[in-house]
Design an enzyme around this catalytic site. Sequence first.
Site, short mmCIF file in Angstrom:
data_model
loop_
_atom_site.label_atom_id
_atom_site.label_comp_id
_atom_site.label_asym_id
_atom_site.label_seq_id
_atom_site.Cartn_x
_atom_site.Cartn_y
_atom_site.Cartn_z
N HIS A 271 0.84 -1.13 -0.01
CA HIS A 271 0.06 0.03 -0.03
C HIS A 271 0.80 1.27 0.06
O HIS A 271 2.04 1.13 0.60
CB HIS A 271 -0.98 -0.03 1.27
CG HIS A 271 -2.06 0.98 1.00
ND1 HIS A 271 -2.05 2.16 1.44
CD2 HIS A 271 -3.36 0.59 0.77
CE1 HIS A 271 -3.26 2.71 1.19
NE2 HIS A 271 -4.18 1.80 0.70
N ASP A 328 -8.04 -5.37 -0.50
CA ASP A 328 -8.45 -6.20 -1.60
C ASP A 328 -8.03 -7.73 -1.30
O ASP A 328 -8.36 -8.48 -2.14
CB ASP A 328 -7.63 -5.55 -2.91
CG ASP A 328 -8.27 -4.47 -3.38
OD1 ASP A 328 -7.57 -3.37 -3.58
OD2 ASP A 328 -9.46 -4.32 -3.49
C1 SDX Z 1 -6.19 -0.01 -3.14
O1 SDX Z 1 -4.39 4.50 -2.12
C2 SDX Z 1 -5.25 3.92 -1.78
O2 SDX Z 1 -5.75 4.21 -0.43
C3 SDX Z 1 -5.75 2.64 -2.40
C4 SDX Z 1 -6.76 1.71 -1.69
C5 SDX Z 1 -8.10 2.74 -1.49
O3 SDX Z 1 -8.78 2.03 -0.49
O4 SDX Z 1 -8.39 3.64 -2.48
O5 SDX Z 1 -6.20 1.15 -0.38
C6 SDX Z 1 -7.17 0.66 -2.48
O6 SDX Z 1 -5.80 0.22 -4.36
C7 SDX Z 1 -5.12 -1.20 -2.50
C8 SDX Z 1 -3.86 -1.33 -3.20
C9 SDX Z 1 -4.44 -2.56 -4.20
N1 SDX Z 1 -3.29 -3.15 -5.10
C10 SDX Z 1 -2.65 -4.23 -4.96
O7 SDX Z 1 -2.89 -5.04 -4.06
C11 SDX Z 1 -1.75 -4.46 -6.13
C12 SDX Z 1 -0.39 -4.82 -5.54
N2 SDX Z 1 0.25 -3.94 -4.90
C13 SDX Z 1 1.33 -3.32 -5.48
O8 SDX Z 1 1.04 -2.98 -6.76
C14 SDX Z 1 1.75 -1.99 -4.70
O9 SDX Z 1 2.01 -2.48 -3.57
C15 SDX Z 1 0.96 -0.62 -4.81
C16 SDX Z 1 0.72 -0.20 -5.97
C17 SDX Z 1 -0.29 -0.90 -3.73
C18 SDX Z 1 1.81 0.14 -3.94
O10 SDX Z 1 2.76 0.51 -4.83
P1 SDX Z 1 4.22 1.44 -4.19
O11 SDX Z 1 3.69 2.12 -2.86
O12 SDX Z 1 4.51 2.06 -5.52
O13 SDX Z 1 4.96 0.13 -3.81
P2 SDX Z 1 6.36 0.40 -3.67
O14 SDX Z 1 6.91 0.55 -4.99
O15 SDX Z 1 6.95 1.65 -2.71
O16 SDX Z 1 7.04 -0.79 -3.16
C19 SDX Z 1 8.44 -0.94 -2.40
C20 SDX Z 1 8.77 -2.28 -2.75
C21 SDX Z 1 9.39 -2.33 -4.13
O17 SDX Z 1 10.22 -3.36 -4.22
P3 SDX Z 1 11.86 -2.88 -4.40
O18 SDX Z 1 11.99 -1.97 -5.67
O19 SDX Z 1 12.16 -1.76 -3.11
O20 SDX Z 1 12.79 -3.90 -4.37
O21 SDX Z 1 7.97 -3.14 -2.47
C22 SDX Z 1 7.80 -3.98 -3.82
C23 SDX Z 1 8.15 -3.22 -4.98
O22 SDX Z 1 8.53 -3.80 -5.97
N3 SDX Z 1 6.21 -4.28 -3.76
C24 SDX Z 1 5.58 -5.59 -4.08
C25 SDX Z 1 4.29 -5.35 -3.81
N4 SDX Z 1 4.03 -4.08 -3.61
C26 SDX Z 1 5.43 -3.43 -3.41
N5 SDX Z 1 6.41 -6.93 -4.34
C27 SDX Z 1 5.53 -7.82 -4.60
N6 SDX Z 1 4.12 -7.49 -4.34
C28 SDX Z 1 3.47 -6.51 -4.17
N7 SDX Z 1 2.26 -6.33 -4.16
#
Ligand code: SDX
Length: 393
Positions: A271, A328
């Site tokens: 998140h 989710d």
């Molecule tokens: C919602 O904003 C809101 O409030 C949204 C929401 C709402 O109520 O409106 O809460 C609803 O959209 C919830 C999120 C639903 N999406 C998912 O579940 C999709 C999977 N999640 C990821 O795509 C991701 O976590 C996000 C998009 C939710 C957040 O992305 P960020 O903040 O850009 O994550 P980040 O890049 O800061 O992550 C840091 C690290 C990275 O690795 P490094 O580059 O540091 O090695 O964590 C990794 C990312 O690659 N990472 C994940 C991951 N999420 C982040 N690795 C594997 N699986 C994941 N899901």
Amino acid sequence: QTGVTTLDPGFVNTASCTSAITFIDGDKGILQYRGYPIEQLAEKATFIEVAYLLIYGELPTQTQLDDFYGKISRRMMLDERLRELYRSFPRGAHPMQVLAAGVTALGAFHRDHLDVHNPEHVEESSLRLLGSMPTLAAYAYKSSIGAPFLYPQTKLGYVENYLRLSFGTPMEEYEIDPDVVRAFETLFILHADHEQNASTSTVRLVGSADANIYASMSSGVAALSGPLHGGANQAVLEMLREISAEGLNIKDFVAQVKDKKSGVKLMGFGHRVYKNYDPRAKIIKGHADTLLRGSDKNNHLLDMALELEQTALSDDYFIERKLYPNVDFYTGLIYEAMGFPASHFTALFALGRLPGWIAQWREQHADPNRKIGRPRQIYVGEKERDYLPINER
Ligand code: SDX
């Protein structure tokens, strides 16, 4: 917010607006609507009560609530030509595309109250959206399975009407299951607002141009449909089904996620704001356990989801990156157990989020000093250069 410690300047610089609607503390996993903890609202309130709270700022009295819902229920029925428009969509169309089109179309059918500077028009269109969007979502589902449309009934409650329009048929009386209604009340409340997420910021940005409220809400539906945002609830179920179909064990799948080259994400995890357990996921997980343990459906997938969570939360890769289940991760399991196809899950998210989008849109419009949104950029392109005739390139 009163009681919040001083904000660090970095945070203030990135904040896109001030708002009095929803408070989130991502490190502590706190979520409050107008100061009320989400845990209390999810357990004790109805969704329409929370919609009133978000839009008007206070919990309603019984008289206010009855008046509010009475107006909403009388705006659930669609113009007959809009019903016919829904019949022309191809069956395979994604419900979020159909819903976005339907919400915009409301602005075409209700042209007599589109003035964003007229408080009566804003009130009327807010009520129209709250009344008609569940009908639009239910018809999107019915249209995708070629089933007949029913008409809403003012004698039923908000969630009851939506469930009957989605699953009822003209052949027999639809039986309302109070446990399913309570589960939906809670799920819709948990989705009702979440400060400046991608879709809410989209609603505000489109609204800042004085576009009408229907156009603004339709843009919110479009933003929410993305798999990184609201579309994640559908992606989680597809992920669990794929793991099961490929006969992958959870450890192998988690290893795939940790291998960056795979490009595989653990959908429903992570998140932008919560760097702790999403408080909504905690409540939904409890409901999933209660609702699914009793049914023979989804146990296998629920067991997989629980094992995935346990494996991830004991793995440094996820702990170091503060990746926890978000809203989710468990919702799709419940929605499917209640009879919705995965393609329809995000439309359910949109129904829950609607009062928050309306409240945020109205809050922005109430500000006499508001300006059109205009995000800036850091230019990293070519320096100035002269045009070359084509034969010299
Ligand atoms: C919602 O904003 C809101 O409030 C949204 C929401 C709402 O109520 O409106 O809460 C609803 O959209 C919830 C999120 C639903 N999406 C998912 O579940 C999709 C999977 N999640 C990821 O795509 C991701 O976590 C996000 C998009 C939710 C957040 O992305 P960020 O903040 O850009 O994550 P980040 O890049 O800061 O992550 C840091 C690290 C990275 O690795 P490094 O580059 O540091 O090695 O964590 C990794 C990312 O690659 N990472 C994940 C991951 N999420 C982040 N690795 C594997 N699986 C994941 N899901």
